[in-house]
Design an enzyme around this catalytic site. Structure first.
Site: not given
Length: 145
Positions: A24, A101
């Site tokens: 991430y 996302h």
């Protein structure tokens, strides 16, 4: 048409920058909020940026967006793959919806390849890191123009 955009973040995104940075990245949710706020201002959008770990709260916020927000950007996180209730709430919202996302969910575990939210989304951005939020805001500004 309202230039207000609800930017909604689902579970565990409060840990952005700390949780699995190899997936991430190192940016925090506050970093993302700052960048999105700056861009929203440049695009003439009003931004309402929120995060929750609670499914019902995301649903309540989507209901709140009805008749109020011109568009919704949502990173449903893990609820993407499990929540028909979130899909139903988005289907009751009439404005454009962009799903974001941070990681490319299609290169990850098999269960992440499906998103209920994508059935309703007018656009899906995946795998562009936190830049995906900025791309989503640009697209939403275009749809609201």
């Amino acid at each position: 048409m309202s230039r207000l955009v609800f930017l909604l973040n689902g579970p565990n995104l409060n840990l952005l920058g700390q949780r699995e940075p190899h997936i991430y990245g190192a940016e925090t949710l506050d970093d993302v909020k700052r960048a999105c706020s700056d861009l929203a201002r440049d695009l003439g959008l009003e931004l309402d940026f929120r995060q929750t770990n609670r499914e019902y709260e995301l649903i309540d916020w989507i209901h709140e967006a009805r008749g109020k927000a011109g568009g919704v950007v949502i990173n449903p996180a893990g609820y993407s793959h499990t929540s028909v209730a979130l899909l139903d709430a988005l289907c009751a919202y009439e404005g454009p919806v962009i799903e974001v996302h941070i990681s490319n969910i299609h290169k990850r575990e098999e269960f992440r390849h499906h998103s209920y939210v994508s059935r309703r989304a007018d656009g899906v951005i995946a795998g562009c890191g936190t830049q995906g939020y900025l791309l989503a805001l640009r697209r939403l500004a275009s749809l609201l123009a």
